[in-house]
Design an enzyme around this catalytic site. Structure first.
Site, PDB file in Angstrom:
ATOM      1  N   TYR A 144      49.763 -19.545  33.148  1.00 22.35           N
ATOM      2  CA  TYR A 144      49.265 -20.480  32.134  1.00 22.35           C
ATOM      3  C   TYR A 144      47.773 -20.269  31.897  1.00 22.35           C
ATOM      4  O   TYR A 144      47.061 -19.733  32.739  1.00 22.35           O
ATOM      5  CB  TYR A 144      49.524 -21.932  32.530  1.00 22.35           C
ATOM      6  CG  TYR A 144      48.701 -22.425  33.699  1.00 22.35           C
ATOM      7  CD1 TYR A 144      47.410 -22.931  33.523  1.00 22.35           C
ATOM      8  CD2 TYR A 144      49.210 -22.386  34.996  1.00 22.35           C
ATOM      9  CE1 TYR A 144      46.644 -23.373  34.590  1.00 22.35           C
ATOM     10  CE2 TYR A 144      48.455 -22.829  36.072  1.00 22.35           C
ATOM     11  CZ  TYR A 144      47.181 -23.318  35.870  1.00 22.35           C
ATOM     12  OH  TYR A 144      46.430 -23.743  36.924  1.00 22.35           O
ATOM     13  N   GLY A 178      30.804  -9.999  -0.654  1.00 19.73           N
ATOM     14  CA  GLY A 178      29.405 -10.213  -0.989  1.00 19.73           C
ATOM     15  C   GLY A 178      28.415  -9.760   0.066  1.00 19.73           C
ATOM     16  O   GLY A 178      27.208  -9.885  -0.120  1.00 19.73           O
ATOM     17  N   HIS A 199      30.755 -16.810  -5.121  1.00 20.98           N
ATOM     18  CA  HIS A 199      30.410 -16.400  -3.754  1.00 20.98           C
ATOM     19  C   HIS A 199      30.525 -17.577  -2.798  1.00 20.98           C
ATOM     20  O   HIS A 199      31.112 -17.485  -1.717  1.00 20.98           O
ATOM     21  CB  HIS A 199      28.994 -15.825  -3.739  1.00 20.98           C
ATOM     22  CG  HIS A 199      28.466 -15.578  -2.358  1.00 20.98           C
ATOM     23  ND1 HIS A 199      27.744 -16.527  -1.670  1.00 20.98           N
ATOM     24  CD2 HIS A 199      28.596 -14.522  -1.542  1.00 20.98           C
ATOM     25  CE1 HIS A 199      27.429 -16.053  -0.474  1.00 20.98           C
ATOM     26  NE2 HIS A 199      27.933 -14.827  -0.367  1.00 20.98           N
ATOM     27  N   ARG A 203      30.759   0.765  -5.164  1.00 25.41           N
ATOM     28  CA  ARG A 203      31.013  -0.432  -4.361  1.00 25.41           C
ATOM     29  C   ARG A 203      31.279  -0.071  -2.901  1.00 25.41           C
ATOM     30  O   ARG A 203      31.738   1.033  -2.602  1.00 25.41           O
ATOM     31  CB  ARG A 203      32.238  -1.195  -4.892  1.00 25.41           C
ATOM     32  CG  ARG A 203      32.055  -1.851  -6.258  1.00 25.41           C
ATOM     33  CD  ARG A 203      33.320  -2.600  -6.620  1.00 25.41           C
ATOM     34  NE  ARG A 203      33.162  -3.464  -7.781  1.00 25.41           N
ATOM     35  CZ  ARG A 203      33.471  -3.110  -9.012  1.00 25.41           C
ATOM     36  NH1 ARG A 203      33.935  -1.905  -9.265  1.00 25.41           N
ATOM     37  NH2 ARG A 203      33.309  -3.954 -10.021  1.00 25.41           N
ATOM     38  N   SER A 263      43.760 -20.785  40.339  1.00 32.04           N
ATOM     39  CA  SER A 263      43.268 -21.019  38.979  1.00 32.04           C
ATOM     40  C   SER A 263      41.929 -20.305  38.867  1.00 32.04           C
ATOM     41  O   SER A 263      40.991 -20.642  39.601  1.00 32.04           O
ATOM     42  CB  SER A 263      43.112 -22.513  38.715  1.00 32.04           C
ATOM     43  OG  SER A 263      42.644 -22.713  37.406  1.00 32.04           O
ATOM     44  N   LYS A 308      39.292  -1.634   0.501  1.00 27.74           N
ATOM     45  CA  LYS A 308      39.266  -1.490  -0.954  1.00 27.74           C
ATOM     46  C   LYS A 308      39.797  -0.123  -1.380  1.00 27.74           C
ATOM     47  O   LYS A 308      40.661  -0.015  -2.265  1.00 27.74           O
ATOM     48  CB  LYS A 308      37.842  -1.689  -1.471  1.00 27.74           C
ATOM     49  CG  LYS A 308      37.735  -1.758  -2.989  1.00 27.74           C
ATOM     50  CD  LYS A 308      36.314  -2.094  -3.423  1.00 27.74           C
ATOM     51  CE  LYS A 308      35.927  -3.476  -2.975  1.00 27.74           C
ATOM     52  NZ  LYS A 308      34.573  -3.872  -3.428  1.00 27.74           N
ATOM     53  N   CYS A 352      41.260 -21.542  33.959  1.00 27.72           N
ATOM     54  CA  CYS A 352      40.833 -22.838  33.418  1.00 27.72           C
ATOM     55  C   CYS A 352      39.419 -22.792  32.843  1.00 27.72           C
ATOM     56  O   CYS A 352      38.851 -23.826  32.531  1.00 27.72           O
ATOM     57  CB  CYS A 352      40.929 -23.921  34.481  1.00 27.72           C
ATOM     58  SG  CYS A 352      39.956 -23.595  35.955  1.00 27.72           S
ATOM     59  N   ARG A 399      43.327  -7.306  -2.474  1.00 25.94           N
ATOM     60  CA  ARG A 399      43.166  -7.401  -1.023  1.00 25.94           C
ATOM     61  C   ARG A 399      43.862  -8.679  -0.560  1.00 25.94           C
ATOM     62  O   ARG A 399      44.087  -9.583  -1.365  1.00 25.94           O
ATOM     63  CB  ARG A 399      41.685  -7.442  -0.642  1.00 25.94           C
ATOM     64  CG  ARG A 399      40.913  -8.604  -1.244  1.00 25.94           C
ATOM     65  CD  ARG A 399      39.432  -8.458  -1.034  1.00 25.94           C
ATOM     66  NE  ARG A 399      38.672  -9.501  -1.734  1.00 25.94           N
ATOM     67  CZ  ARG A 399      37.370  -9.474  -1.939  1.00 25.94           C
ATOM     68  NH1 ARG A 399      36.652  -8.452  -1.493  1.00 25.94           N
ATOM     69  NH2 ARG A 399      36.751 -10.452  -2.570  1.00 25.94           N
ATOM     70  N   MET A 425      27.894  -6.664   1.295  1.00 28.20           N
ATOM     71  CA  MET A 425      27.279  -5.354   1.056  1.00 28.20           C
ATOM     72  C   MET A 425      27.062  -5.154  -0.438  1.00 28.20           C
ATOM     73  O   MET A 425      27.450  -5.990  -1.246  1.00 28.20           O
ATOM     74  CB  MET A 425      28.134  -4.257   1.682  1.00 28.20           C
ATOM     75  CG  MET A 425      28.066  -4.271   3.208  1.00 28.20           C
ATOM     76  SD  MET A 425      29.130  -3.054   3.958  1.00 28.20           S
ATOM     77  CE  MET A 425      30.745  -3.712   3.606  1.00 28.20           C
TER      78      MET A 425
END
Length: 906
Positions: A885, A112, A490, A103, A798, A32, A865, A376, A114
């Site tokens: 992979y 919402g 909210h 704020r 693997s 912010k 895996c 934001r 804080m």
């Protein structure tokens, strides 16, 4: 310990083109504060103010209130003087008071979670001065009662005693409305507001034992410290936990000159989005309230109006209102303040192009002048995320790589959830209509309190409006339904961020918390009753509604294709049956990385033969039972190979201990004894013999195959016969046979010998052959240490990171639930190692095993895996380690594909 000095800069000012900060300073100023500074530099009208850095939050948590105030006093005083100069007002003055908002502002948006305080600086004297200065007595007293309510709640701890109780301030307001027979706050007279101020302060005194503070500086420091405290409030901690936000980041505090949307009918406040946060469509949209302050819009106490005419028409259609009634009751900002709307529209275009992302903006109109309070990157659903990224790419605002990096891999999960079956929707009974705040399909049982969301397996949280305290329940529920609030309330914003189906502003609902009922058109629904939510239309439906799998086309397909363009690491799936294999392939899996053969033995027609094999006392007896299992196994492998058609399939030989297959209940043991024509005592004796003190470290994996090589023989034969059968049909099969739980080279060599000898026999019998490879699952730490020796024989590794994590930490997955939550809460562990790969410990073993294995065998193929294969940060680690992979559950394949592409791009 760090020595704290006043020479360090802790306060940064904004409000003109010479702002101290910029958007690059989010870590220090919070999102912010950094964006307020950036907008100031761009010439956007931002009320002047200053940001206290995130580092001060850390200092506060370590050193306490008095030390931090001492360090900040001079810088804060100087910054207040700068605001006074810009605004032509004076903080603490009774005639011309400067009022402030306080704020929070973390590095990433935590809507919402804080605390916020508005109208700070008012007291019994300055409220009179403000009334005279503005010639608006009602506005002054309305601002004062709002300040007391917010400060009392945030700083002085004025909260409801129980969940069924109303907020103590709202209770006073409702009592006065009842007495005066009015519905809306805007109907309060000046005397009403003065009475509220008196009653509010009296309530504070009774409940806290303290007078409400009159000194503006005492008010300011109280509010600043309350914001710091809220960083460690329950809802902020929970939000950080579910979003993976580190606790040591801290929050900044933004102190800003108040501008007022409650000065009359020429004033307003609102929230807007440069694109649709639910669908991603390129439509400017938002909500506003005339003669109100910002919290009125997001709190959901009043259902707001739409900013654009088109949005207003759609809202009227949902409310089944004709055009004349719409203009009267739901006029858009575009219609009632066209010049202001045009100015706001121009600013949103500037900001979206500047940030190259969808923006969520807050604004206030004070007596005909527009102020932008915040911008934001907007929270959005998974569907919106994908569409916005693709659209920004098409519009030339993002490159291909930048568009990929805009995707949060885990949010793709939302697109893979079932949707309502259109046929079932046609038959469904609509009981109420609300705003489609967050799309999706949700079916569940009604609960009215957030802390009871886990009461049912599938729950729908039904509230008049949600508050930040409801976060955990919102996360647990399948869907959220509110009677009040708009698309920017909210409930709506948080639900979209979570990917939860949400309908807000369903005004026909009459909710009674004490009776735990929801009444619609005279029909009463109780806790536990089933309802369904269509988050795409806003329809609330009675009962259960059937669902179906989603179709993943359009922008989703485009972003997947883009990920494959940059991805260099393969993504396979863990699949034990043809159905899962088909899902995996449809999601773009490039093979099967783990097929667990034991899952194939638990079906009714197979478990009997499996138990017969286990209970056999001779090799001959075991082989006879395995002969019965062979055609079943062969058929399983044929079906999986056929689905994957030419893609590799890694099949793990039997892994779990045999006691998992035998019956443990007396009735089932009797049934088995009768089927096999043996005594109940023999069955009981064998079950007792197989019981292990620590099955995880017991007679399982390759230890089973080396003890009973006939099991390995049967499975090898089934795999290769299946591959040969498909070859005759012109379908390619690429089997990879994986030996589990190897800890010594000899264990692997013994199993390799059985596999190769069996393969030779099969190929001779069929007078044909297929290519196959033999590898091992690295899940024992010792295997990672001697990986070089194992790789002299194995063709692939693997890493089974689930078991490797258990053995490295010495944690049992079955028992870790008793202490892991406490470890996470206390910060002993930063994350659950079974969810996110422990790169420092387990990761070192993976790196070591890969490096040592390839030093011996340069052609060694390496994968993982465990379920970590579908977790984005773990996928990135695998890419950096040079793994070929990752393999994960079928529904995580798209997530892993994006994560692998992002790792390559980064």
């Amino acid at each position: 310990m760090e020595i704290l000095t006043k020479t360090k800069k802790r306060v940064y000012t904004f409000g003109d083109k010479n702002a101290d900060g910029s958007s690059e300073m989010k870590n220090l100023l919070g999102g912010k504060g950094a964006n307020l500074a950036e907008m100031s530099r761009l010439g956007i009208p931002v009320p002047p103010g200053f940001t206290i850095t995130t580092e001060v939050c850390t200092e506060y948590n370590g050193q306490g209130r008095d030390m931090v105030i001492g360090l900040l006093e001079e810088e804060v005083a100087a910054s207040i003087r700068k605001i006074e100069k810009n605004m032509g007002t004076q903080f603490g003055d009774n005639e011309n008071p400067l009022l402030l908002s306080v704020r929070s502002g973390a590095r990433v948006s935590m809507p919402g979670m804080m605390d916020t305080v508005l109208n700070l600086g008012l007291n019994d004297d300055s409220v009179i001065g403000l009334a005279k200065k503005t010639n608006n007595e009602r506005f002054a007293w309305d601002s004062y009662r709002r300040f007391i309510q917010m400060y009392g709640s945030v700083v002085l701890g004025m909260k409801p005693a129980t969940k069924e109780d109303e907020d103590p301030f709202e209770e006073i307001i409702d009592h006065l409305k009842e007495k005066r027979r009015i519905e809306h706050d805007t109907q309060f007279t000046v005397q009403d507001l003065q009475d509220l101020v008196y009653d509010f302060k009296d309530s504070v005194k009774k409940k806290t034992g303290r007078n409400f503070p009159n000194n503006p500086w005492e008010q300011l420091w109280g509010a600043v410290m309350a914001v710091f405290d809220s960083w460690n409030g329950n809802r902020a901690i929970y939000y950080r936990k579910i979003n993976g936000i580190p606790s040591d980041w801290g929050t900044a505090v933004n102190v800003q000159a108040m501008v007022f949307g409650n000065m009359g009918d020429n004033s307003a406040t609102g929230v807007c989005f440069t694109r649709d946060a639910a669908t991603g469509s390129n439509e400017f949209n938002g909500e506003y309230l005339v003669n109100a302050q910002g919290e009125d819009v997001v709190a959901g106490v009043r259902t707001p109006q739409q900013i654009t005419k088109l949005g207003s028409i759609r809202w009227a259609e949902l409310a089944q209102t004709d055009e004349d009634e719409r203009r009267k009751n739901y006029p858009s900002l575009e219609e009632i303040m066209p010049k202001i709307y045009t100015e706001l529209f121009n600013y949103q275009e500037v900001l979206e192009k500047h940030y190259r992302d969808m923006q969520d903006m807050e604004f206030t109109i004070q007596d005909g002048k527009l102020w932008i309070l915040q911008t934001r990157n907007g929270k959005r659903t998974g569907a919106a995320m994908v569409k916005i990224a693709v659209d920004l790419l098409r519009e030339g605002l993002l490159s291909e790589k930048e568009a990929l990096l805009k995707i949060e891999p885990n949010k793709l999960d939302e697109l893979l959830h079932p949707v309502f079956d259109p046929k079932a929707l046609k038959r469904a009974h609509v009981i109420a209509q609300g705003l489609p705040a967050s799309p999706g399909a949700a079916t569940g049982q009604i609960v009215f309190f957030a802390d009871e969301a886990k009461k049912f397996k599938n729950s729908i949280l039904v509230r008049i409006e949600t508050s930040p305290e409801d976060l955990e329940g919102m996360n647990l529920a399948k869907g959220i339904l509110t009677a009040r609030g708009g698309m920017t309330s909210h409930a709506a914003v948080v639900a979209r961020g979570m990917g939860k189906c949400c309908i807000s502003g369903a005004g026909a609902l009459k909710i009674n918390y004490k009776k735990r009922t929801m009444t619609v058109d005279g029909k009463v629904y109780h806790e536990g009753d089933w309802i369904s939510l269509n988050g795409s239309t806003g329809n609330v439906l009675e009962g259960k509604v059937a669902t179906m799998e989603p179709e993943l086309t359009g922008e989703f397909a485009e972003i997947m294709a883009l990920s494959d363009k940059f991805r260099t690491m393969e993504v396979r799936a863990n699949a034990d049956n043809p159905k899962d294999a088909k899902i995996a392939k449809s999601f773009g899996a490039t093979g099967i990385g783990l097929a667990r053969t034991e899952h194939m033995f638990f079906e009714v027609d197979r478990i009997k033969a499996m138990r017969e094999m286990i209970l056999a006392s001779t090799v001959k007896g075991r082989k006879a039972a395995l002969e019965d299992l062979l055609p079943m196994q062969r058929k399983d492998f044929e079906e999986i190979f056929e689905v994957m058609n030419g893609l590799p399939v890694t099949i793990r030989l039997l892994d779990p201990p045999l006691h998992e297959f035998v019956p443990h209940q007396l009735a089932t043991q009797k049934e088995l004894a009768e089927d096999l024509h043996i005594s109940l005592g023999a069955v009981k004796s064998k079950v007792a013999e197989l019981e292990e003190f620590n099955p995880m470290l017991g007679h399982r994996g390759c230890r089973l195959g080396n003890t009973y090589p006939e099991i390995t023989e049967m499975q090898t034969r089934a795999i290769l016969e299946a591959a040969l059968s498909l070859k005759q049909k012109g379908i390619a099969a690429k089997p990879e046979i994986m030996v589990p739980l190897v800890g010594t080279v000899s264990e692997f060599v013994e199993q390799e010998k059985v596999i190769r000898e069996t393969a030779q026999l099969v190929f001779e019998e069929y007078d044909d052959k297929v290519d196959f490879s033999i590898g091992t699952m690295i899940e024992v730490p010792r295997a990672a240490l001697i990986a070089g020796e194992i790789a002299n024989r194995a063709e692939f590794f693997s890493f089974g990171t689930n078991d490797l994590t258990q053995m490295t930490f010495g944690y049992s997955r079955d028992d870790a639930g008793k202490f892991l939550p406490i470890y996470l809460e206390k910060g002993i562990l930063a994350a659950d190692p079974f969810e996110i790969l422990d790169q420092e410990g387990v990761g070192q073993l993976v790196e070591m095993g890969t490096k040592r294995g390839r030093a011996s065998n340069s052609d060694l193929k390496v994968g993982i895996c465990g379920e970590h294969g579908g977790e984005p940060s773990s996928v990135e680690f695998c890419y950096q380690t040079g793994i070929n992979y990752v393999s994960c559950s079928p529904f995580r394949v798209p997530i892993a594909r994006i994560a692998a592409a992002q790792a390559a791009v980064k």
